[in-house]
Design an enzyme around this catalytic site. Sequence first.
Site, PDB file in Angstrom:
ATOM      1  N   HIS A   1       0.839  -1.208   0.000  1.00  0.00           N
ATOM      2  CA  HIS A   1       0.000   0.000   0.000  1.00  0.00           C
ATOM      3  C   HIS A   1       0.868   1.250   0.000  1.00  0.00           C
ATOM      4  O   HIS A   1       1.866   1.325   0.720  1.00  0.00           O
ATOM      5  CB  HIS A   1      -0.903   0.008   1.232  1.00  0.00           C
ATOM      6  CG  HIS A   1      -1.650   1.295   1.402  1.00  0.00           C
ATOM      7  ND1 HIS A   1      -2.738   1.618   0.627  1.00  0.00           N
ATOM      8  CD2 HIS A   1      -1.434   2.355   2.221  1.00  0.00           C
ATOM      9  CE1 HIS A   1      -3.169   2.834   0.980  1.00  0.00           C
ATOM     10  NE2 HIS A   1      -2.393   3.290   1.935  1.00  0.00           N
TER      11      HIS A   1
ATOM     12  N   THR B   1       3.572  -6.016   2.989  1.00  0.00           N
ATOM     13  CA  THR B   1       4.713  -6.473   2.205  1.00  0.00           C
ATOM     14  C   THR B   1       5.395  -5.342   1.441  1.00  0.00           C
ATOM     15  O   THR B   1       6.506  -5.508   0.945  1.00  0.00           O
ATOM     16  CB  THR B   1       4.273  -7.575   1.223  1.00  0.00           C
ATOM     17  OG1 THR B   1       3.029  -7.175   0.630  1.00  0.00           O
ATOM     18  CG2 THR B   1       4.068  -8.894   1.936  1.00  0.00           C
ATOM     19  N   GLU B   2       4.709  -4.197   1.305  1.00  0.00           N
ATOM     20  CA  GLU B   2       5.308  -3.021   0.663  1.00  0.00           C
ATOM     21  C   GLU B   2       4.644  -1.775   1.203  1.00  0.00           C
ATOM     22  O   GLU B   2       3.429  -1.666   1.157  1.00  0.00           O
ATOM     23  CB  GLU B   2       5.082  -3.018  -0.867  1.00  0.00           C
ATOM     24  CG  GLU B   2       5.773  -4.098  -1.633  1.00  0.00           C
ATOM     25  CD  GLU B   2       5.737  -3.842  -3.160  1.00  0.00           C
ATOM     26  OE1 GLU B   2       5.217  -2.801  -3.603  1.00  0.00           O
ATOM     27  OE2 GLU B   2       6.248  -4.694  -3.889  1.00  0.00           O
ATOM     28  N   ASN B   3       5.448  -0.853   1.709  1.00  0.00           N
ATOM     29  CA  ASN B   3       4.953   0.477   2.038  1.00  0.00           C
ATOM     30  C   ASN B   3       6.152   1.404   2.088  1.00  0.00           C
ATOM     31  O   ASN B   3       7.161   1.082   2.715  1.00  0.00           O
ATOM     32  CB  ASN B   3       4.210   0.470   3.383  1.00  0.00           C
ATOM     33  CG  ASN B   3       3.770   1.868   3.825  1.00  0.00           C
ATOM     34  OD1 ASN B   3       4.225   2.373   4.853  1.00  0.00           O
ATOM     35  ND2 ASN B   3       2.927   2.512   3.035  1.00  0.00           N
TER      36      ASN B   3
END
Length: 549
Positions: A341, A409-411
């Site tokens: 996100h 897992t992604e920011n």
Amino acid sequence: GDRGVSHVLMLVLCLSAAEDFDWTKNVHSSFYYGTFPSGFSWGAGSSAYQTEGAWDRDGKGLSIWDVFSHKNGKIQQNDTGDSSCEGYFKIKDDVSLMKELKLNHYRFSISWPRLIPTGIKSDHVNEKGIQYYNHLIDNLLENKITPIVTLYHWDLPQFLQEKYGGWQNISIVHHFNEFANLCFERFGNRVKYWNTFNNPWSAAVEGYETGEHAPGLKLRGTGAYKAAHHMIKAHAKVWHTYDTQWRAKQKGLIGISLSGDWGEPVDISNQKDIEAAERYVQFYLGWFATPIFHGDYPQVMKDFIGRKSAQQGLGTSRLPAFSPQEKSYIKGTCDFLGIGHFTTRYITQKNDPSPRGSSSFFTDRDLAELVDPRWPDPGSEWLYSVPWGFRRLLNFVKSQYGNPMIYVTENGVSEKMQCTELCDDWRIQYYKDYINEMLKAIRDGVNVRGYTAWSLLDKFEWDEGYSERFGLYYVDFRNKNKPRYPKASVQFYKRIIGSNGFPNQREVENWKRRAVETCSSSNQLLAAARRKSQDHADKPKVWPVHDEV
């Protein structure tokens, strides 16, 4: 008669299952000082094509990104990932950076063509590729860093694209399963967290609809739906392979990493805006999450795409359908949900006036995306900092999908800077605010178990090339050695990890001050090194083996 009744009943059930999320209430509370549950896992991430380089070394096959980035005009400045960060040769260096950050986990991806050059296992397995990942995994474990591995981060073997049309063809499900099975067989004794896909939304839409990403196809209105359909089937098959053949022995978990920007209604008292915002999220995150958690596509996707397909005079919907067997096979194939996100949009209802016959994923949704001019924009055209959207998204996932175990897992945030800037105070602010909203979501009862800062290093940013930098560590790409320099955000993130959150206001404010003090001296170091590599650039290209920086 009966069908009508059961249909109404079904609707009631679906509505009651998802009634928890309240679109009409958006609380923007002040900063919350507090800490994360004990055992919360802190990490950073990367992906194979973006960081490894070594695109043609040691028997690696071509990926669609190797081929795409070598085509003129596809990537800013015609950059490629040929050498990128040279991560392939720098395992020791990079693990020591993770150690410096005190990371609990590192999320990376395995390059399918590095292990299976054509993508077809019976053709050839490249042992040198296996060796590289063994070396990386063992190094991580020696340093008590948990590997979280993604099987597909967009680098499809080019051979499968040419021979079968890549994700447009059902045969790929079998080949992907063979690749995954090879990974479980060789690495699963040490890797316990697997993501099948990273952001399949992007791989489908940008790879097969807009053509901005490899393989660069523009199959408008159909390509993305078909690719996604096969990705969902491939995910389910791999989950079942793990579940039946490896789980008892290896005791790992297998999930998928889905990306979702949040969509907030422009006017939370307007039902049409609420419906449009929900549609935005359903066509993004829900497209993949709903089949995986509930067995089928979101109803709103089936309705809108079906209606528009009929208006175009098509006999069937452009959105493929799952058979009853497939629905039950796909449903529940998720041990944890990875969430990527970055940002938020305001959404309003807008009927698309596109002429009959033209259609695309974007016109299927009947909505307009807006941004608030007051939102901080750190220089990238799309990534505005809207921390409260993160908490909203996490709560939406909890209510829609039965409160699954979540790993972020992604920011993170990029900068678009021509000059070198290690004092990334805007990134410190972004991490501070987004991580705090995640902490609030945990207090709301969302089951978040870990957080992955995106990304460990500056790296190849797909169609943006090297013009966008997400890294905690700055990489000097002009220097053959690709030296790494810590940005101020390294110090700040390290303190969040050390305190497992935000102990109190005075301390957190000190962190930022101290982080920015250290980066100004590093800035001078880097400037000197850059001058030195500029001098090199004027001389003929002959490099010593170790170009000391």
